[in-house]
Scaffold this motif. Structure first.
Motif, PDB file in Angstrom:
ATOM      1  N   ASP A  61      -0.710   4.738  -0.994  1.00 20.21           N
ATOM      2  CA  ASP A  61      -1.843   4.734  -0.069  1.00 20.21           C
ATOM      3  C   ASP A  61      -1.315   4.639   1.361  1.00 20.21           C
ATOM      4  OD1 ASP A  61      -4.192   4.401   1.360  1.00 20.21           O
ATOM      5  OD2 ASP A  61      -4.664   2.424   0.500  1.00 20.21           O
ATOM      6  N   ARG A  85      -2.475   5.912   4.194  1.00 20.92           N
ATOM      7  CA  ARG A  85      -3.488   5.606   5.222  1.00 20.92           C
ATOM      8  C   ARG A  85      -3.809   4.117   5.239  1.00 20.92           C
ATOM      9  NH1 ARG A  85      -4.166   9.402   8.833  1.00 20.92           N
ATOM     10  NH2 ARG A  85      -4.028  11.476   7.983  1.00 20.92           N
ATOM     11  N   GLY A  86      -3.961   3.527   4.052  1.00 24.93           N
ATOM     12  CA  GLY A  86      -4.191   2.088   3.970  1.00 24.93           C
ATOM     13  C   GLY A  86      -2.994   1.312   4.491  1.00 24.93           C
ATOM     14  N   CYS A 124       0.838  -1.210   0.000  1.00 27.90           N
ATOM     15  CA  CYS A 124       0.000   0.000   0.000  1.00 27.90           C
ATOM     16  C   CYS A 124       0.871   1.258   0.000  1.00 27.90           C
ATOM     17  CB  CYS A 124      -0.928   0.009   1.215  1.00 27.90           C
ATOM     18  SG  CYS A 124      -2.267  -1.186   1.164  1.00 27.90           S
TER      19      CYS A 124
END
Length: 91
Positions: A24, A26-27, A19
């Protein structure tokens, strides 16, 4: 893989790394945090959580990860670098 082996901390850390590589953060942080709940003493996971927490501004999680790193690896270079960046106010 995390669905096939939900209790495998390494699988969650690998998901977090994927991720993060995809942008990403936050993911990635969510997956890394899950890995940390499964294995709270794993230094690479602690480093990943601390780094992602710093990058996303999650100061409470950053503080907790750095404290745990201090216990697990008192001379950890990632923790030292993050502390200097926090002290310097950079992100």
């Amino acid at each position: 893989l995390t669905h096939l082996a939900p209790a495998d901390a390494r699988a969650h850390r690998m998901l977090a790394e994927a991720c993060a590589a995809a942008g990403d953060e936050r993911g990635a942080l969510a997956a890394a945090h899950r890995a940390l709940t499964l294995d709270g003493r794993d230094v690479p996971t602690l480093e990943l959580v601390a780094t992602l927490a710093w990058r996303t501004g999650e100061t409470t999680l950053l503080t907790a990860a750095l404290s745990q790193l201090d216990l697990s690896d008192p001379s950890n270079a990632v923790a030292a670098e993050l502390r200097s960046r926090v002290a310097g106010g950079s992100r």
